[in-house]
Motif scaffolding. Structure first.
Motif, mmCIF file in Angstrom:
data_model
loop_
_atom_site.group_PDB
_atom_site.id
_atom_site.type_symbol
_atom_site.label_atom_id
_atom_site.label_comp_id
_atom_site.label_asym_id
_atom_site.label_seq_id
_atom_site.Cartn_x
_atom_site.Cartn_y
_atom_site.Cartn_z
ATOM 1 N N HIS A 1 0.844 -1.203 0.000
ATOM 2 C CA HIS A 1 0.000 0.000 0.000
ATOM 3 C C HIS A 1 0.879 1.253 0.000
ATOM 4 N N ASP A 2 2.206 1.058 -0.057
ATOM 5 C CA ASP A 2 3.173 2.148 0.058
ATOM 6 C C ASP A 2 3.613 2.586 -1.339
ATOM 7 N N GLN A 3 3.201 3.786 -1.756
ATOM 8 C CA GLN A 3 3.524 4.231 -3.118
ATOM 9 C C GLN A 3 5.024 4.435 -3.317
ATOM 10 N N ASP A 4 5.750 4.876 -2.280
ATOM 11 C CA ASP A 4 7.198 5.038 -2.413
ATOM 12 C C ASP A 4 7.873 3.691 -2.671
ATOM 13 N N GLU A 5 7.423 2.678 -1.952
ATOM 14 C CA GLU A 5 7.948 1.328 -2.133
ATOM 15 C C GLU A 5 7.700 0.842 -3.561
ATOM 16 N N ALA A 6 6.480 1.057 -4.049
ATOM 17 C CA ALA A 6 6.124 0.619 -5.397
ATOM 18 C C ALA A 6 6.935 1.365 -6.454
ATOM 19 N N LEU A 7 7.074 2.676 -6.282
ATOM 20 C CA LEU A 7 7.820 3.469 -7.262
ATOM 21 C C LEU A 7 9.289 3.066 -7.302
ATOM 22 N N GLU A 8 9.849 2.775 -6.132
ATOM 23 C CA GLU A 8 11.280 2.440 -6.066
ATOM 24 C C GLU A 8 11.579 1.043 -6.596
ATOM 25 N N LEU A 9 10.659 0.084 -6.356
ATOM 26 C CA LEU A 9 10.959 -1.313 -6.643
ATOM 27 C C LEU A 9 10.467 -1.807 -7.993
ATOM 28 N N SER A 10 9.419 -1.214 -8.509
ATOM 29 C CA SER A 10 8.688 -1.831 -9.623
ATOM 30 C C SER A 10 9.381 -1.721 -10.971
ATOM 31 N N ASP A 11 9.218 -2.785 -11.762
ATOM 32 C CA ASP A 11 9.366 -2.689 -13.211
ATOM 33 C C ASP A 11 7.995 -2.404 -13.811
ATOM 34 N N GLN A 12 6.987 -3.022 -13.217
ATOM 35 C CA GLN A 12 5.602 -2.841 -13.626
ATOM 36 C C GLN A 12 4.779 -2.534 -12.367
ATOM 37 N N MET A 13 3.976 -1.483 -12.430
ATOM 38 C CA MET A 13 3.175 -1.070 -11.277
ATOM 39 C C MET A 13 1.692 -1.139 -11.656
ATOM 40 N N VAL A 14 0.915 -1.827 -10.816
ATOM 41 C CA VAL A 14 -0.508 -2.011 -11.076
ATOM 42 C C VAL A 14 -1.281 -1.361 -9.933
ATOM 43 N N VAL A 15 -1.967 -0.267 -10.225
ATOM 44 C CA VAL A 15 -2.731 0.458 -9.201
ATOM 45 C C VAL A 15 -4.162 -0.064 -9.204
ATOM 46 N N MET A 16 -4.633 -0.509 -8.028
ATOM 47 C CA MET A 16 -5.968 -1.093 -7.925
ATOM 48 C C MET A 16 -6.881 -0.237 -7.062
ATOM 49 N N ARG A 17 -8.162 -0.307 -7.388
ATOM 50 C CA ARG A 17 -9.172 0.423 -6.623
ATOM 51 C C ARG A 17 -10.497 -0.325 -6.729
ATOM 52 N N ALA A 18 -11.089 -0.637 -5.564
ATOM 53 C CA ALA A 18 -12.411 -1.272 -5.516
ATOM 54 C C ALA A 18 -12.479 -2.512 -6.401
ATOM 55 N N GLU B 1 -6.975 0.211 -11.903
ATOM 56 C CA GLU B 1 -7.176 1.601 -12.290
ATOM 57 C C GLU B 1 -6.167 2.029 -13.355
ATOM 58 N N GLN B 2 -4.921 1.556 -13.216
ATOM 59 C CA GLN B 2 -3.879 1.891 -14.185
ATOM 60 C C GLN B 2 -2.707 0.947 -14.001
ATOM 61 N N SER C 1 4.116 9.931 -14.121
ATOM 62 C CA SER C 1 4.136 11.149 -14.925
ATOM 63 C C SER C 1 2.799 11.421 -15.612
ATOM 64 N N ALA C 2 1.978 10.400 -15.762
ATOM 65 C CA ALA C 2 0.689 10.593 -16.437
ATOM 66 C C ALA C 2 -0.392 9.753 -15.774
ATOM 67 N N PRO C 3 -0.766 10.082 -14.512
ATOM 68 C CA PRO C 3 -1.834 9.314 -13.850
ATOM 69 C C PRO C 3 -3.133 9.401 -14.636
ATOM 70 N N ALA C 4 -3.823 8.266 -14.724
ATOM 71 C CA ALA C 4 -5.018 8.198 -15.577
ATOM 72 C C ALA C 4 -6.243 8.825 -14.927
ATOM 73 N N SER C 5 -6.238 8.955 -13.613
ATOM 74 C CA SER C 5 -7.423 9.467 -12.920
ATOM 75 C C SER C 5 -6.994 10.234 -11.674
ATOM 76 N N ILE D 1 -1.442 17.923 -16.419
ATOM 77 C CA ILE D 1 -1.872 16.546 -16.664
ATOM 78 C C ILE D 1 -3.385 16.479 -16.644
ATOM 79 N N VAL D 2 -3.976 16.251 -17.809
ATOM 80 C CA VAL D 2 -5.434 16.136 -17.910
ATOM 81 C C VAL D 2 -5.846 14.753 -17.454
ATOM 82 N N LEU D 3 -6.832 14.700 -16.541
ATOM 83 C CA LEU D 3 -7.254 13.434 -15.932
ATOM 84 C C LEU D 3 -8.522 12.914 -16.581
ATOM 85 N N ALA D 4 -8.667 11.590 -16.569
ATOM 86 C CA ALA D 4 -9.903 11.009 -17.089
ATOM 87 C C ALA D 4 -11.073 11.410 -16.214
ATOM 88 N N ALA D 5 -12.234 11.497 -16.815
ATOM 89 C CA ALA D 5 -13.441 11.892 -16.062
ATOM 90 C C ALA D 5 -13.735 10.850 -15.010
#
Length: 335
Positions: free
Chosen positions: A194-211, A215-216, A225-229, A331-335
Protein backbone atom coordinates in the motif's frame (compact mmCIF):
# COMPACT_ATOMS: atom_id res chain seq x y z
CA UNK A 1 6.07 -14.33 -28.54
CA UNK A 2 7.18 -14.77 -24.91
CA UNK A 3 4.60 -16.35 -22.64
CA UNK A 4 3.99 -14.19 -19.53
CA UNK A 5 5.10 -15.49 -16.15
CA UNK A 6 1.48 -15.28 -15.03
CA UNK A 7 -1.85 -14.09 -16.37
CA UNK A 8 -5.21 -13.12 -14.94
CA UNK A 9 -7.94 -13.48 -17.57
CA UNK A 10 -11.29 -11.86 -16.64
CA UNK A 11 -10.85 -12.90 -13.01
CA UNK A 12 -13.59 -12.08 -10.50
CA UNK A 13 -13.73 -13.02 -6.82
CA UNK A 14 -16.84 -12.45 -4.72
CA UNK A 15 -17.55 -13.13 -1.06
CA UNK A 16 -21.32 -13.14 -0.72
CA UNK A 17 -22.47 -9.75 -1.99
CA UNK A 18 -18.96 -8.27 -1.80
CA UNK A 19 -16.98 -8.08 -5.04
CA UNK A 20 -13.34 -8.24 -3.92
CA UNK A 21 -11.85 -8.52 -7.42
CA UNK A 22 -13.88 -7.32 -10.39
CA UNK A 23 -13.13 -8.81 -13.82
CA UNK A 24 -9.38 -8.09 -13.94
CA UNK A 25 -7.08 -9.10 -16.80
CA UNK A 26 -3.33 -8.69 -16.36
CA UNK A 27 -0.09 -10.07 -17.83
CA UNK A 28 2.83 -10.36 -15.40
CA UNK A 29 6.14 -10.24 -17.26
CA UNK A 30 8.94 -12.76 -16.81
CA UNK A 31 12.02 -11.61 -14.93
CA UNK A 32 10.34 -8.42 -13.72
CA UNK A 33 9.21 -7.09 -10.36
CA UNK A 34 5.50 -6.27 -10.47
CA UNK A 35 3.74 -4.45 -7.64
CA UNK A 36 0.03 -4.55 -6.88
CA UNK A 37 -0.56 -1.17 -5.26
CA UNK A 38 -3.60 0.34 -3.61
CA UNK A 39 -5.44 1.12 -0.36
CA UNK A 40 -6.85 -1.50 2.00
CA UNK A 41 -9.75 -3.38 0.46
CA UNK A 42 -8.78 -2.67 -3.16
CA UNK A 43 -8.34 -6.36 -4.04
CA UNK A 44 -4.56 -6.60 -4.25
CA UNK A 45 -4.07 -9.27 -1.55
CA UNK A 46 -7.07 -11.24 -2.80
CA UNK A 47 -5.49 -11.23 -6.27
CA UNK A 48 -2.15 -12.44 -4.88
CA UNK A 49 -3.85 -15.21 -2.89
CA UNK A 50 -5.66 -16.40 -6.01
CA UNK A 51 -2.36 -16.45 -7.89
CA UNK A 52 -0.85 -18.48 -5.03
CA UNK A 53 -3.80 -20.91 -5.05
CA UNK A 54 -5.15 -19.99 -1.61
CA UNK A 55 -8.38 -18.69 -3.14
CA UNK A 56 -10.30 -19.75 -6.23
CA UNK A 57 -11.81 -17.19 -8.60
CA UNK A 58 -15.58 -17.02 -8.79
CA UNK A 59 -15.03 -16.69 -12.54
CA UNK A 60 -12.13 -16.28 -14.93
CA UNK A 61 -8.80 -18.06 -15.38
CA UNK A 62 -5.28 -17.87 -13.97
CA UNK A 63 -2.25 -19.04 -15.98
CA UNK A 64 1.31 -19.60 -14.75
CA UNK A 65 3.94 -19.79 -17.49
CA UNK A 66 1.18 -20.57 -19.98
CA UNK A 67 -0.31 -23.38 -17.89
CA UNK A 68 -3.93 -23.01 -16.76
CA UNK A 69 -3.72 -23.22 -12.95
CA UNK A 70 -7.08 -21.85 -11.79
CA UNK A 71 -7.94 -25.01 -9.79
CA UNK A 72 -4.41 -26.30 -9.15
CA UNK A 73 -3.62 -26.48 -5.39
CA UNK A 74 -0.90 -24.19 -3.96
CA UNK A 75 1.68 -26.93 -3.37
CA UNK A 76 1.61 -27.89 -7.05
CA UNK A 77 2.13 -24.39 -8.47
CA UNK A 78 5.85 -24.16 -7.74
CA UNK A 79 5.64 -20.70 -6.16
CA UNK A 80 7.56 -19.11 -3.28
CA UNK A 81 5.73 -16.88 -0.81
CA UNK A 82 6.73 -14.41 1.90
CA UNK A 83 4.02 -12.92 4.09
CA UNK A 84 3.93 -9.91 6.41
CA UNK A 85 4.42 -12.33 9.31
CA UNK A 86 7.46 -14.40 8.46
CA UNK A 87 6.13 -17.70 9.92
CA UNK A 88 9.59 -19.00 10.83
CA UNK A 89 9.85 -22.09 13.03
CA UNK A 90 11.25 -20.81 16.36
CA UNK A 91 12.75 -24.17 17.37
CA UNK A 92 14.70 -24.55 14.12
CA UNK A 93 17.99 -22.97 13.14
CA UNK A 94 18.17 -20.55 10.24
CA UNK A 95 19.64 -23.31 8.08
CA UNK A 96 16.79 -25.69 8.91
CA UNK A 97 14.17 -23.00 8.32
CA UNK A 98 15.60 -22.23 4.89
CA UNK A 99 15.83 -25.94 4.00
CA UNK A 100 12.35 -26.83 5.22
CA UNK A 101 10.64 -26.46 1.83
CA UNK A 102 13.37 -28.49 0.16
CA UNK A 103 12.98 -31.26 2.75
CA UNK A 104 9.24 -31.39 2.08
CA UNK A 105 10.04 -31.76 -1.62
CA UNK A 106 12.39 -34.64 -0.80
CA UNK A 107 15.43 -32.91 -2.31
CA UNK A 108 18.52 -35.08 -1.59
CA UNK A 109 20.60 -34.01 1.43
CA UNK A 110 23.70 -32.89 -0.46
CA UNK A 111 21.73 -30.82 -2.97
CA UNK A 112 19.59 -29.42 -0.16
CA UNK A 113 22.67 -28.21 1.73
CA UNK A 114 24.09 -26.61 -1.42
CA UNK A 115 20.85 -24.76 -2.22
CA UNK A 116 20.47 -23.58 1.38
CA UNK A 117 24.05 -22.26 1.33
CA UNK A 118 23.39 -20.44 -1.96
CA UNK A 119 20.20 -18.86 -0.61
CA UNK A 120 21.86 -17.76 2.64
CA UNK A 121 24.76 -16.24 0.73
CA UNK A 122 22.34 -14.38 -1.53
CA UNK A 123 20.62 -12.72 1.45
CA UNK A 124 23.86 -12.15 3.37
CA UNK A 125 23.18 -14.55 6.25
CA UNK A 126 25.86 -17.22 5.81
CA UNK A 127 27.36 -16.39 9.22
CA UNK A 128 23.97 -16.64 10.92
CA UNK A 129 23.09 -20.16 9.72
CA UNK A 130 23.15 -21.78 13.18
CA UNK A 131 21.14 -19.13 15.02
CA UNK A 132 17.48 -19.37 16.03
CA UNK A 133 14.97 -16.75 14.76
CA UNK A 134 14.57 -15.22 18.24
CA UNK A 135 18.28 -14.30 18.20
CA UNK A 136 17.82 -12.18 15.06
CA UNK A 137 16.46 -8.73 14.25
CA UNK A 138 13.28 -8.17 12.27
CA UNK A 139 15.25 -7.39 9.14
CA UNK A 140 17.33 -10.57 9.50
CA UNK A 141 14.20 -12.66 10.01
CA UNK A 142 12.78 -11.15 6.84
CA UNK A 143 15.92 -12.25 4.99
CA UNK A 144 15.51 -15.79 6.34
CA UNK A 145 11.95 -15.87 5.01
CA UNK A 146 13.19 -14.65 1.64
CA UNK A 147 15.98 -17.25 1.57
CA UNK A 148 13.47 -20.02 2.35
CA UNK A 149 11.24 -18.90 -0.53
CA UNK A 150 14.17 -18.56 -2.96
CA UNK A 151 15.78 -21.92 -2.04
CA UNK A 152 12.98 -23.91 -3.69
CA UNK A 153 13.76 -22.08 -6.97
CA UNK A 154 10.18 -20.95 -7.50
CA UNK A 155 8.56 -20.12 -10.82
CA UNK A 156 7.36 -16.87 -9.20
CA UNK A 157 8.11 -15.23 -5.86
CA UNK A 158 5.01 -13.72 -4.22
CA UNK A 159 5.44 -11.12 -1.47
CA UNK A 160 2.48 -9.91 0.61
CA UNK A 161 3.32 -6.62 2.39
CA UNK A 162 6.69 -8.13 3.37
CA UNK A 163 8.21 -4.91 4.74
CA UNK A 164 5.28 -3.38 6.61
CA UNK A 165 6.30 -4.85 9.99
CA UNK A 166 9.76 -3.25 9.81
CA UNK A 167 10.68 0.22 11.03
CA UNK A 168 11.23 3.00 8.48
CA UNK A 169 15.03 2.64 8.28
CA UNK A 170 14.89 -1.13 7.82
CA UNK A 171 12.17 -0.80 5.18
CA UNK A 172 14.45 1.40 3.09
CA UNK A 173 17.36 -1.04 3.52
CA UNK A 174 15.22 -4.05 2.61
CA UNK A 175 13.89 -2.33 -0.52
CA UNK A 176 17.45 -2.13 -1.79
CA UNK A 177 18.04 -5.77 -0.84
CA UNK A 178 14.88 -6.93 -2.61
CA UNK A 179 15.88 -5.09 -5.74
CA UNK A 180 19.38 -6.57 -5.63
CA UNK A 181 18.12 -10.13 -5.06
CA UNK A 182 15.59 -9.83 -7.88
CA UNK A 183 18.25 -8.50 -10.25
CA UNK A 184 20.78 -11.21 -9.32
CA UNK A 185 18.33 -14.12 -9.56
CA UNK A 186 16.20 -12.91 -12.47
CA UNK A 187 13.15 -14.11 -10.54
CA UNK A 188 9.69 -12.90 -11.45
CA UNK A 189 8.46 -11.19 -8.28
CA UNK A 190 4.91 -10.05 -7.50
CA UNK A 191 4.76 -7.70 -4.51
CA UNK A 192 1.63 -6.43 -2.76
CA UNK A 193 1.99 -3.05 -1.05
CA UNK A 194 0.00 0.00 0.00
CA UNK A 195 3.17 2.15 0.06
CA UNK A 196 3.52 4.23 -3.12
CA UNK A 197 7.20 5.04 -2.41
CA UNK A 198 7.95 1.33 -2.13
CA UNK A 199 6.12 0.62 -5.40
CA UNK A 200 7.82 3.47 -7.26
CA UNK A 201 11.28 2.44 -6.07
CA UNK A 202 10.96 -1.31 -6.64
CA UNK A 203 8.69 -1.83 -9.62
CA UNK A 204 9.37 -2.69 -13.21
CA UNK A 205 5.60 -2.84 -13.63
CA UNK A 206 3.17 -1.07 -11.28
CA UNK A 207 -0.51 -2.01 -11.08
CA UNK A 208 -2.73 0.46 -9.20
CA UNK A 209 -5.97 -1.09 -7.92
CA UNK A 210 -9.17 0.42 -6.62
CA UNK A 211 -12.41 -1.27 -5.52
CA UNK A 212 -11.41 -4.58 -7.09
CA UNK A 213 -10.47 -3.12 -10.47
CA UNK A 214 -7.19 -2.18 -12.12
CA UNK A 215 -7.18 1.60 -12.29
CA UNK A 216 -3.88 1.89 -14.18
CA UNK A 217 -0.87 -0.28 -15.03
CA UNK A 218 2.52 0.52 -16.50
CA UNK A 219 6.08 1.38 -15.59
CA UNK A 220 6.46 3.59 -12.49
CA UNK A 221 7.69 6.43 -14.69
CA UNK A 222 4.68 6.19 -17.02
CA UNK A 223 2.10 5.94 -14.24
CA UNK A 224 3.64 8.69 -12.11
CA UNK A 225 4.14 11.15 -14.93
CA UNK A 226 0.69 10.59 -16.44
CA UNK A 227 -1.83 9.31 -13.85
CA UNK A 228 -5.02 8.20 -15.58
CA UNK A 229 -7.42 9.47 -12.92
CA UNK A 230 -7.64 11.70 -9.88
CA UNK A 231 -7.62 8.59 -7.67
CA UNK A 232 -4.26 7.46 -9.08
CA UNK A 233 -2.86 10.99 -8.90
CA UNK A 234 -3.89 11.43 -5.26
CA UNK A 235 -2.62 7.98 -4.30
CA UNK A 236 0.77 8.80 -5.80
CA UNK A 237 1.02 12.04 -3.86
CA UNK A 238 -0.32 14.67 -6.24
CA UNK A 239 -2.02 17.49 -4.34
CA UNK A 240 -2.77 20.19 -6.93
CA UNK A 241 -6.04 19.82 -8.83
CA UNK A 242 -8.02 22.29 -10.89
CA UNK A 243 -10.79 22.41 -13.47
CA UNK A 244 -10.08 23.76 -16.94
CA UNK A 245 -12.33 26.07 -18.96
CA UNK A 246 -13.75 23.12 -20.93
CA UNK A 247 -14.70 21.28 -17.73
CA UNK A 248 -11.85 18.78 -17.82
CA UNK A 249 -10.03 18.06 -14.58
CA UNK A 250 -6.27 18.41 -14.39
CA UNK A 251 -3.38 17.98 -11.98
CA UNK A 252 0.04 19.60 -11.69
CA UNK A 253 3.04 18.66 -9.57
CA UNK A 254 4.19 21.28 -6.99
CA UNK A 255 7.65 21.50 -8.59
CA UNK A 256 6.06 22.33 -11.97
CA UNK A 257 4.25 25.45 -10.72
CA UNK A 258 6.05 28.74 -11.39
CA UNK A 259 5.32 31.47 -8.84
CA UNK A 260 5.87 35.11 -9.75
CA UNK A 261 4.54 38.60 -9.19
CA UNK A 262 1.24 39.78 -10.77
CA UNK A 263 3.06 41.75 -13.47
CA UNK A 264 5.13 38.74 -14.61
CA UNK A 265 4.60 37.67 -18.21
CA UNK A 266 4.40 33.86 -18.41
CA UNK A 267 5.92 31.95 -21.32
CA UNK A 268 3.84 31.58 -24.47
CA UNK A 269 0.94 29.16 -24.08
CA UNK A 270 1.26 28.89 -20.29
CA UNK A 271 -1.87 28.80 -18.14
CA UNK A 272 -1.93 31.91 -15.93
CA UNK A 273 -3.60 31.93 -12.51
CA UNK A 274 -3.74 35.02 -10.29
CA UNK A 275 -4.21 34.76 -6.56
CA UNK A 276 -2.84 35.35 -3.08
CA UNK A 277 -0.26 33.54 -0.97
CA UNK A 278 -1.99 31.67 1.87
CA UNK A 279 0.99 29.97 3.51
CA UNK A 280 4.77 29.69 3.23
CA UNK A 281 6.82 26.80 4.63
CA UNK A 282 10.62 27.04 4.55
CA UNK A 283 12.32 23.61 4.49
CA UNK A 284 15.96 24.51 4.01
CA UNK A 285 16.54 23.24 0.48
CA UNK A 286 13.15 24.38 -0.78
CA UNK A 287 10.15 26.57 -0.10
CA UNK A 288 6.51 25.43 -0.18
CA UNK A 289 4.22 28.27 -1.22
CA UNK A 290 0.48 27.65 -0.93
CA UNK A 291 -1.67 30.07 -2.92
CA UNK A 292 -5.40 30.60 -3.25
CA UNK A 293 -6.30 31.15 -6.89
CA UNK A 294 -9.28 31.06 -9.20
CA UNK A 295 -9.02 28.25 -11.74
CA UNK A 296 -10.19 28.55 -15.38
CA UNK A 297 -13.62 27.19 -14.41
CA UNK A 298 -14.07 29.98 -11.86
CA UNK A 299 -13.57 27.83 -8.78
CA UNK A 300 -11.40 28.79 -5.81
CA UNK A 301 -8.59 26.26 -5.35
CA UNK A 302 -5.44 25.99 -3.27
CA UNK A 303 -2.25 25.13 -5.15
CA UNK A 304 1.11 24.26 -3.60
CA UNK A 305 4.34 25.21 -5.37
CA UNK A 306 7.69 23.66 -4.43
CA UNK A 307 10.44 26.20 -5.15
CA UNK A 308 14.06 25.07 -4.93
CA UNK A 309 16.71 27.47 -3.73
CA UNK A 310 14.26 30.20 -2.68
CA UNK A 311 14.92 32.14 0.52
CA UNK A 312 12.42 32.24 3.37
CA UNK A 313 11.58 35.89 2.73
CA UNK A 314 10.84 35.48 -0.98
CA UNK A 315 7.07 35.23 -0.42
CA UNK A 316 4.73 36.05 2.45
CA UNK A 317 1.07 35.30 3.31
CA UNK A 318 -1.30 37.87 1.78
CA UNK A 319 1.09 38.69 -1.08
CA UNK A 320 -0.51 38.77 -4.56
CA UNK A 321 1.09 36.27 -6.96
CA UNK A 322 0.76 34.96 -10.47
CA UNK A 323 1.12 31.22 -11.00
CA UNK A 324 1.90 29.81 -14.42
CA UNK A 325 1.85 26.27 -15.78
CA UNK A 326 3.19 25.29 -19.18
CA UNK A 327 0.93 22.94 -21.18
CA UNK A 328 3.36 20.00 -21.02
CA UNK A 329 3.24 20.11 -17.21
CA UNK A 330 -0.56 20.12 -17.01
CA UNK A 331 -1.87 16.55 -16.66
CA UNK A 332 -5.43 16.14 -17.91
CA UNK A 333 -7.25 13.43 -15.93
CA UNK A 334 -9.90 11.01 -17.09
CA UNK A 335 -13.44 11.89 -16.06
Amino acid sequence: MTVPAAQFVNVTQTFGDVVAVDDISLDIERGKLTTLLGPSGCGKTTSLRMLAGFGKPTSGQIFIEGEECTRVPPEKRGLGMVFQQYALFPHMTVRDNVGYGLKLRKVPTAERRQRVDEALELVGLTSQADKRPRQMSGGQQQRVALARAIAIRPRLLLLDEPLSALDARLRVEMRAELRRIQAETGLCVVLVTHDQDEALELSDQMVVMRAGKIEQAGTPQAVFSAPASRFVAEFLGYENFLTLADGQHAAVRPERLVVGTPDDTPSDGALRLDGTVADVAYRGVDLLVTSEVTDPAGQQVRLVADIRGATAGAFAPGQPVRLSITPDHLIVLAA
